[in-house]
Write a protein that holds these residues in place. Sequence first.
Motif, mmCIF file in Angstrom:
data_model
loop_
_atom_site.group_PDB
_atom_site.id
_atom_site.type_symbol
_atom_site.label_atom_id
_atom_site.label_comp_id
_atom_site.label_asym_id
_atom_site.label_seq_id
_atom_site.Cartn_x
_atom_site.Cartn_y
_atom_site.Cartn_z
ATOM 1 N N PRO A 155 17.330 -15.625 -20.700
ATOM 2 C CA PRO A 155 17.747 -16.880 -21.332
ATOM 3 C C PRO A 155 19.105 -16.785 -22.022
ATOM 4 C CG PRO A 155 15.447 -16.399 -21.832
ATOM 5 C CD PRO A 155 16.006 -15.179 -21.195
ATOM 6 N N ASP A 156 19.598 -15.552 -22.259
ATOM 7 C CA ASP A 156 20.882 -15.384 -22.934
ATOM 8 C C ASP A 156 22.059 -15.385 -21.963
ATOM 9 O OD1 ASP A 156 19.631 -15.188 -25.396
ATOM 10 O OD2 ASP A 156 19.403 -13.009 -25.246
ATOM 11 N N HIS A 157 21.805 -15.351 -20.689
ATOM 12 C CA HIS A 157 22.886 -15.303 -19.689
ATOM 13 C C HIS A 157 22.637 -16.324 -18.583
ATOM 14 C CE1 HIS A 157 24.960 -11.590 -20.985
ATOM 15 N NE2 HIS A 157 23.754 -11.189 -21.363
ATOM 16 N N TYR A 158 23.691 -17.037 -18.223
ATOM 17 C CA TYR A 158 23.679 -17.865 -17.017
ATOM 18 C C TYR A 158 24.974 -17.524 -16.282
ATOM 19 C CZ TYR A 158 22.571 -21.892 -14.043
ATOM 20 O OH TYR A 158 22.229 -22.705 -12.987
ATOM 21 N N ILE A 159 24.857 -16.720 -15.244
ATOM 22 C CA ILE A 159 26.021 -16.185 -14.537
ATOM 23 C C ILE A 159 26.223 -16.959 -13.232
ATOM 24 C CG2 ILE A 159 27.015 -14.137 -13.450
ATOM 25 C CD1 ILE A 159 25.289 -12.464 -15.380
ATOM 26 N N ARG A 160 27.466 -17.367 -13.010
ATOM 27 C CA ARG A 160 27.830 -18.052 -11.763
ATOM 28 C C ARG A 160 29.016 -17.333 -11.143
ATOM 29 N NH1 ARG A 160 26.732 -22.540 -15.294
ATOM 30 N NH2 ARG A 160 25.224 -24.026 -14.425
ATOM 31 N N ALA A 161 29.010 -17.238 -9.826
ATOM 32 C CA ALA A 161 30.130 -16.617 -9.108
ATOM 33 C C ALA A 161 30.202 -17.242 -7.718
ATOM 34 C CB ALA A 161 29.951 -15.103 -9.010
ATOM 35 N N GLY A 162 31.397 -17.194 -7.138
ATOM 36 C CA GLY A 162 31.526 -17.761 -5.801
ATOM 37 C C GLY A 162 32.957 -17.742 -5.310
ATOM 38 N N GLY A 163 33.146 -18.322 -4.141
ATOM 39 C CA GLY A 163 34.463 -18.385 -3.530
ATOM 40 C C GLY A 163 34.576 -19.599 -2.625
ATOM 41 N N GLN A 164 35.828 -19.960 -2.308
ATOM 42 C CA GLN A 164 36.073 -21.142 -1.488
ATOM 43 C C GLN A 164 37.339 -20.942 -0.657
ATOM 44 O OE1 GLN A 164 36.694 -24.773 -3.721
ATOM 45 N NE2 GLN A 164 36.279 -26.083 -1.950
ATOM 46 N N TYR A 165 37.294 -21.473 0.565
ATOM 47 C CA TYR A 165 38.490 -21.514 1.406
ATOM 48 C C TYR A 165 38.706 -22.955 1.855
ATOM 49 C CZ TYR A 165 41.401 -21.398 5.549
ATOM 50 O OH TYR A 165 42.392 -21.668 6.469
ATOM 51 N N ILE A 166 39.963 -23.435 1.770
ATOM 52 C CA ILE A 166 40.301 -24.804 2.167
ATOM 53 C C ILE A 166 41.475 -24.755 3.136
ATOM 54 C CG2 ILE A 166 40.952 -27.119 1.415
ATOM 55 C CD1 ILE A 166 40.009 -26.369 -1.396
#
Length: 787
Positions: free
Chosen positions: A421-432
């Motif tokens: 509950p103390d961490h909400y981690i988001r990660a990602g990548g995108q190509y356009i």
Amino acid sequence: MKLRLRGWLPGLLLLLPGLAQAQQKHTISGYVRDAATGENLIGVAVVHPASGQGTATNTYGFYSLTLPAAPDSVRLLVSYLGYQKARWAVPAGTNQTHDFRLQPLSAELAGVEVVGSREEKIAQSTRMGTINVPITQIKTLPALLGEVDVLKVLQLLPGVQSGGEGTSGLYVRGGSPDQNLILLDGTPVYNASHLFGFFSVFNADALNNVELIKGGFPARYGGRLSSVLDISMKEGNMQKFQGEGAVGIIASKITLEGPIKKDTASFIFSARRTYIDLLAQPLIKAALASDNSSGSLGYFFHDLNGKLNWKISSRDRVYLSAYTGYDKFYSRIRDRQQNDDYSSLKAGLGWGNLTAALRWNRVLNNQLFLNTHLTYSKYQFNIGVEDESRRGGQTDKTSLRYFSNIRDISLKSDLDYLPSPDHYIRAGGQYIRHSFKPGALQAKGSEELSSFNSVAQLGAHEASLYAEDDYRISERLKVNGGLRLNTFGVQGKLYSSLEPRLAARFLLTPEWAFKASYARTTQFIHLLTNSGIGLPTDLWVPATKTIRPQRAQQLSVGAARTLRHHEQDYELSMEAYYKPMHNLIEYREGASFLGTTDNNWESKVTSGRGWAYGGEIFLQKKSGRTTGWIGYTLAWSERKFPELNQGRLFPFKYDRRHDASLVVIHKLKENLLLSGTWVYGTGNGVTLAQGRYRLGVYEEYDDYGPRNSYRMRAYHRMDLDLSHTKKKRWGEVVNSISLYNAYSRKNPYYLYLNEGGTDVNGNEIKPSYRQISLFPIIPSFSKSFRF
């Protein structure tokens, strides 16, 4: 010593099972959905009341909560405004998957909930300048000509203003419209306006969630300097077939949704069209006939939204959504003359968007959620003129066509990880993959005239990576830190940017929070805007070898508090911001989009800097029979270009010192709702001639003063709406009567120069500027229905 160890050893062995149990944790995860429709609910609070720990559902309704093992069952509480609360007892010590289905409150009660649909208290969140607007509220507020408009509701929020009377443009914290990232189901929309800016392209009946971020941007968003408007479409009712629609003065719309296979697949389809052109055709043809002419003249716009939702398995779901909208102005007039002679003129102006998105969600495990997103977006405008005449058996024909477009194909993947509950981690990548056609000109003429084609096409590649963590360091301190890396390749040139993002809240008391945020942003595309009345002829162009990308930094500080007075909930937020901007572009003096081709558009612009700073106050009442908010903004927005205004600092065209709004929604009866809005704003800046001088005998020139140095009159307006809901056996009907500009204020739209002269008595009339006002009081009626 050995004896002492031997004495302690049995006791230690007895404690080990308890210590091991204390280290054990279990995770509860799943989805939260509307029990009536099966729609995923965004931002729902899922809380463990015993410990005070909790989480919120993501954009797709998924939640994950990891808790220490307990000797008995763990009880969870799920709450969301507009819905009944739900509770569930989790068996102790095991990982569990559980989907919540929340029961909606009655339509009358749900309809009066206002801004801030999330249950999380404003003082608890790290986010700044972020507001959710429920669709039910958007439909409740007064509307111009009966057309419900998402963007006009957002203009009532502090820090957001329109470009002019009745328009749907967004100018957020001193920025321009191109600096807003507008996403429809994760796909960028490059022009969000219909009817030359008076209505937006978004049909509220097809929407599920609207979120505006003005500052403190999380690292998962990039590519714009001023704001993010994240709009999600409905997914379609998985339980039963239903529909809704409306008939208004200028347009009608219909939305249909239902299950393809119950609890497995669903669809939604929505359409809207104006019919002013159809109603006016008989009058137009009669007027042309009286002038010995024939033909037609008209304007219309339409929108089509569609979405398919397929639950492949308990862990996998696929969505396919699309939108298309188009505006068309047309004129075809033929003048009849003697013998066989004639002259005809055909002219047209059209513009529109096409977007499509294919998304795949997968729950990798009870703490990991993956979303992969393939999107396509296209915006284009097209101007055409064709002139044909016949005299004495000789026919002459000339034509001119000017068009421009921008197309994107994008692949994006996002990972949500909730280890505790103390961490909400988001990660990602995108190509356009960008494809620009800033200006394409085609001209054809008779044999005596030249014929030529000029087509400008430019490609670019954009890639980005990001990571962020919403981390509760202690009960008082919570931060959202992230980093975004962007690259942009064009014409053999590679631009890169590293963008730190940080937002924090510190609880001074359980109800008062101090907040601060910092964000560095980069924008690799520009919008060339004409200085006159906004038209869809504004051109999207990329950064190039000579035109650098826009860059900005934004620092915000503020305070927030949740108030409770006589069992009524209020939220108060105060923010101050400072935003310097670099590499902004404007047309040079006298330049415009005409003739802008691949050979010369870069030579027609100049680069400069900008500064925006100010403060905002926002007080909203969120429950009770009377709801609404008060917003006030004190702001400055300035520009400096070496080649404009003699290199001196000047106010941005939409610099507005004071901006205030009042919104009130009152439930007179269970089926009778009265709403009203009042807005006030300092007048826009314009550039006016201060004098006139003559060179030679015939040549006269105006002597203009400093850029945007004259202020038009202040703008203020009141709108009212009265809605009555009547239940039917098959559904319900809502009749609404609205008054736009209820006290008929003559607000300035633009100024023009009256050349002067002499009156009937021979007295001299000096040249002066006159004001043009657009809308007096406008009553309207609309009838909406739901079955």
